[in-house]
Motif scaffolding. Structure first.
Motif, PDB file in Angstrom:
ATOM      1  N   TYR A  81       0.837  -1.205   0.000  1.00 22.70           N
ATOM      2  CA  TYR A  81       0.000   0.000   0.000  1.00 22.70           C
ATOM      3  C   TYR A  81       0.873   1.256   0.000  1.00 22.70           C
ATOM      4  O   TYR A  81       0.631   2.199  -0.764  1.00 22.70           O
ATOM      5  CB  TYR A  81      -0.913  -0.033   1.226  1.00 22.70           C
ATOM      6  N   LEU A  82       1.910   1.262   0.826  1.00 22.76           N
ATOM      7  CA  LEU A  82       2.800   2.423   0.899  1.00 22.76           C
ATOM      8  C   LEU A  82       3.566   2.624  -0.410  1.00 22.76           C
ATOM      9  O   LEU A  82       3.754   3.759  -0.862  1.00 22.76           O
ATOM     10  CB  LEU A  82       3.793   2.252   2.052  1.00 22.76           C
ATOM     11  N   VAL A  83       4.010   1.525  -1.012  1.00 30.63           N
ATOM     12  CA  VAL A  83       4.777   1.609  -2.258  1.00 30.63           C
ATOM     13  C   VAL A  83       3.953   2.270  -3.358  1.00 30.63           C
ATOM     14  O   VAL A  83       4.422   3.176  -4.055  1.00 30.63           O
ATOM     15  CB  VAL A  83       5.246   0.206  -2.705  1.00 30.63           C
ATOM     16  N   ILE A  84       2.707   1.819  -3.511  1.00 31.29           N
ATOM     17  CA  ILE A  84       1.871   2.374  -4.578  1.00 31.29           C
ATOM     18  C   ILE A  84       1.543   3.839  -4.305  1.00 31.29           C
ATOM     19  O   ILE A  84       1.581   4.680  -5.205  1.00 31.29           O
ATOM     20  CB  ILE A  84       0.577   1.552  -4.742  1.00 31.29           C
ATOM     21  N   ASN A  85       1.237   4.166  -3.059  1.00 39.81           N
ATOM     22  CA  ASN A  85       0.954   5.568  -2.746  1.00 39.81           C
ATOM     23  C   ASN A  85       2.174   6.450  -2.977  1.00 39.81           C
ATOM     24  O   ASN A  85       2.047   7.611  -3.384  1.00 39.81           O
ATOM     25  CB  ASN A  85       0.473   5.703  -1.302  1.00 39.81           C
ATOM     26  N   LYS A  86       3.349   5.906  -2.719  1.00 44.83           N
ATOM     27  CA  LYS A  86       4.571   6.672  -2.964  1.00 44.83           C
ATOM     28  C   LYS A  86       4.743   6.940  -4.451  1.00 44.83           C
ATOM     29  O   LYS A  86       5.141   8.043  -4.859  1.00 44.83           O
ATOM     30  CB  LYS A  86       5.786   5.908  -2.421  1.00 44.83           C
ATOM     31  N   GLU A  87       4.431   5.947  -5.272  1.00 46.47           N
ATOM     32  CA  GLU A  87       4.526   6.138  -6.718  1.00 46.47           C
ATOM     33  C   GLU A  87       3.509   7.177  -7.194  1.00 46.47           C
ATOM     34  O   GLU A  87       3.808   8.007  -8.054  1.00 46.47           O
ATOM     35  CB  GLU A  87       4.302   4.810  -7.449  1.00 46.47           C
ATOM     36  N   LEU A  88       2.309   7.140  -6.627  1.00 52.57           N
ATOM     37  CA  LEU A  88       1.292   8.133  -6.987  1.00 52.57           C
ATOM     38  C   LEU A  88       1.756   9.534  -6.608  1.00 52.57           C
ATOM     39  O   LEU A  88       1.622  10.481  -7.385  1.00 52.57           O
ATOM     40  CB  LEU A  88      -0.031   7.814  -6.280  1.00 52.57           C
ATOM     41  N   GLU A  89       2.314   9.651  -5.418  1.00 57.07           N
ATOM     42  CA  GLU A  89       2.765  10.959  -4.938  1.00 57.07           C
ATOM     43  C   GLU A  89       3.921  11.491  -5.774  1.00 57.07           C
ATOM     44  O   GLU A  89       3.977  12.681  -6.092  1.00 57.07           O
ATOM     45  CB  GLU A  89       3.190  10.853  -3.476  1.00 57.07           C
ATOM     46  N   THR A  90       4.836  10.610  -6.149  1.00 55.64           N
ATOM     47  CA  THR A  90       5.987  11.031  -6.950  1.00 55.64           C
ATOM     48  C   THR A  90       5.547  11.490  -8.329  1.00 55.64           C
ATOM     49  O   THR A  90       6.060  12.476  -8.867  1.00 55.64           O
ATOM     50  CB  THR A  90       6.997   9.872  -7.086  1.00 55.64           C
ATOM     51  N   TYR A  91       4.581  10.780  -8.898  1.00 61.62           N
ATOM     52  CA  TYR A  91       4.091  11.137 -10.234  1.00 61.62           C
ATOM     53  C   TYR A  91       3.294  12.433 -10.199  1.00 61.62           C
ATOM     54  O   TYR A  91       3.493  13.326 -11.023  1.00 61.62           O
ATOM     55  CB  TYR A  91       3.232  10.001 -10.779  1.00 61.62           C
ATOM     56  N   ASN A  92       2.380  12.535  -9.230  1.00 65.70           N
ATOM     57  CA  ASN A  92       1.541  13.733  -9.105  1.00 65.70           C
ATOM     58  C   ASN A  92       0.999  13.788  -7.679  1.00 65.70           C
ATOM     59  O   ASN A  92       0.083  13.040  -7.335  1.00 65.70           O
ATOM     60  CB  ASN A  92       0.387  13.688 -10.107  1.00 65.70           C
ATOM     61  N   PRO A  93       1.537  14.656  -6.823  1.00 68.68           N
ATOM     62  CA  PRO A  93       1.108  14.723  -5.419  1.00 68.68           C
ATOM     63  C   PRO A  93      -0.393  14.939  -5.245  1.00 68.68           C
ATOM     64  O   PRO A  93      -0.970  14.525  -4.233  1.00 68.68           O
ATOM     65  CB  PRO A  93       1.903  15.917  -4.873  1.00 68.68           C
ATOM     66  N   LYS A  94      -1.041  15.544  -6.234  1.00 62.48           N
ATOM     67  CA  LYS A  94      -2.479  15.810  -6.129  1.00 62.48           C
ATOM     68  C   LYS A  94      -3.306  14.529  -6.140  1.00 62.48           C
ATOM     69  O   LYS A  94      -4.464  14.530  -5.715  1.00 62.48           O
ATOM     70  CB  LYS A  94      -2.923  16.728  -7.269  1.00 62.48           C
ATOM     71  N   LEU A  95      -2.715  13.429  -6.626  1.00 60.88           N
ATOM     72  CA  LEU A  95      -3.458  12.165  -6.656  1.00 60.88           C
ATOM     73  C   LEU A  95      -3.823  11.696  -5.247  1.00 60.88           C
ATOM     74  O   LEU A  95      -4.837  11.026  -5.055  1.00 60.88           O
ATOM     75  CB  LEU A  95      -2.632  11.087  -7.363  1.00 60.88           C
ATOM     76  N   LEU A  96      -3.002  12.044  -4.261  1.00 58.95           N
ATOM     77  CA  LEU A  96      -3.267  11.598  -2.891  1.00 58.95           C
ATOM     78  C   LEU A  96      -4.424  12.356  -2.246  1.00 58.95           C
ATOM     79  O   LEU A  96      -4.856  12.010  -1.143  1.00 58.95           O
ATOM     80  CB  LEU A  96      -2.002  11.742  -2.037  1.00 58.95           C
TER      81      LEU A  96
END
Length: 248
Positions: A81-96
């Motif tokens: 869960y943390l890995v995928i959220n980290k990838e989302l945040e790195t790509y576009n912080p607004k995704l979180l």
């Protein structure tokens, strides 16, 4: 794909869907929504690893993010869960900023119950719905949770503002092919872009080329314009730096 009619191509490794798939999910209470099946995310996806860019571009269009977490085997569900959220945040912080739901999958396996308890303790701010896609257990609860969450998110909640800057395009007319002015000595001077183009291509030491130059000026309308200005046979006309006798 267990929730919709989509039939994605599956490969035998974690995060298995090879291409993004869309499917319409219909709840038993009549509500429906479109779900994008995007599990092709691995660590490093935001840097292009695996099928990362292809999937991350699609996830920008979603309003709710559902993490389907594998609760079986030796994997750590919370770490996934943390890995995928980290990838989302790195790509576009607004995704979180989008609402998230965790679908704890493979709950039909014996080791899953203990992992579920640990996961729920660590992600108390995110709803966790235990399911078994293979056994089709508790899928209705997941569908209802997604539908309920979607109702709290406006359709345009995450739409990026459009740059409404107006760009003004002005029409600039092309310069006239020639100009005729009267010099202080009373001589009419012919100039202009078309005249200069023909002038530069002409070898004035050759009579044939001089005649061709005169014909080209006549086609441009230079002779007719000179007559309008009162130029007569025998008058001197200056073209760029050469002077000619005007002959009608």
């Amino acid at each position: 794909s267990a929730l919709s009619a989509a039939r994605p191509k599956i490969a035998d490794y974690p995060f298995t869907t090879l291409v993004p798939n869309l499917g319409v999910v219909r709840a038993k209470d009549g509500r429906s929504f479109v779900m994008a099946d995007l599990p092709g995310l691995i660590e490093g996806a935001s840097q292009g690893a695996g099928l990362g860019f292809r999937f991350l571009k699609h996830i920008e269009r979603t309003r709710v993010i559902v993490h389907v977490i594998d609760m079986s085997g030796e994997r750590d569900p919370y770490e996934d869960y943390l890995v995928i959220n980290k990838e989302l945040e790195t790509y576009n912080p607004k995704l979180l900023k989008r609402p998230q739901i965790i679908a704890a999958n493979k709950m039909d396996l014996p080791e899953a119950e203990e992992k579920l308890k640990v996961l729920q303790e660590k992600v108390k701010d995110v709803p966790v719905i235990p399911i078994s896609a293979y056994m089709r257990r508790n899928l209705d609860a997941l569908v209802y949770k997604i539908a309920d969450t979607l109702e709290t998110v406006a359709l345009d909640a995450f739409v990026e503002p459009v740059n409404d800057e107006v760009v003004e395009y002005k029409f600039t007319p092309a310069p006239p092919p020639f100009t005729i002015t009267k010099a202080e000595d009373g001589v009419y001077v012919v100039d202009g872009p078309a005249v200069r183009k023909y002038f530069e291509r002409t070898n004035f030491d050759r009579e044939s080329e001089v005649k061709l130059f005169a014909q080209r000026l006549r086609k441009l309308g230079v002779d007719a314009e000179l007559r309008k200005l009162g130029v007569k046979n025998g008058d001197t006309v200056r073209v760029i730096k050469y002077e000619f006798e005007f002959l009608d």
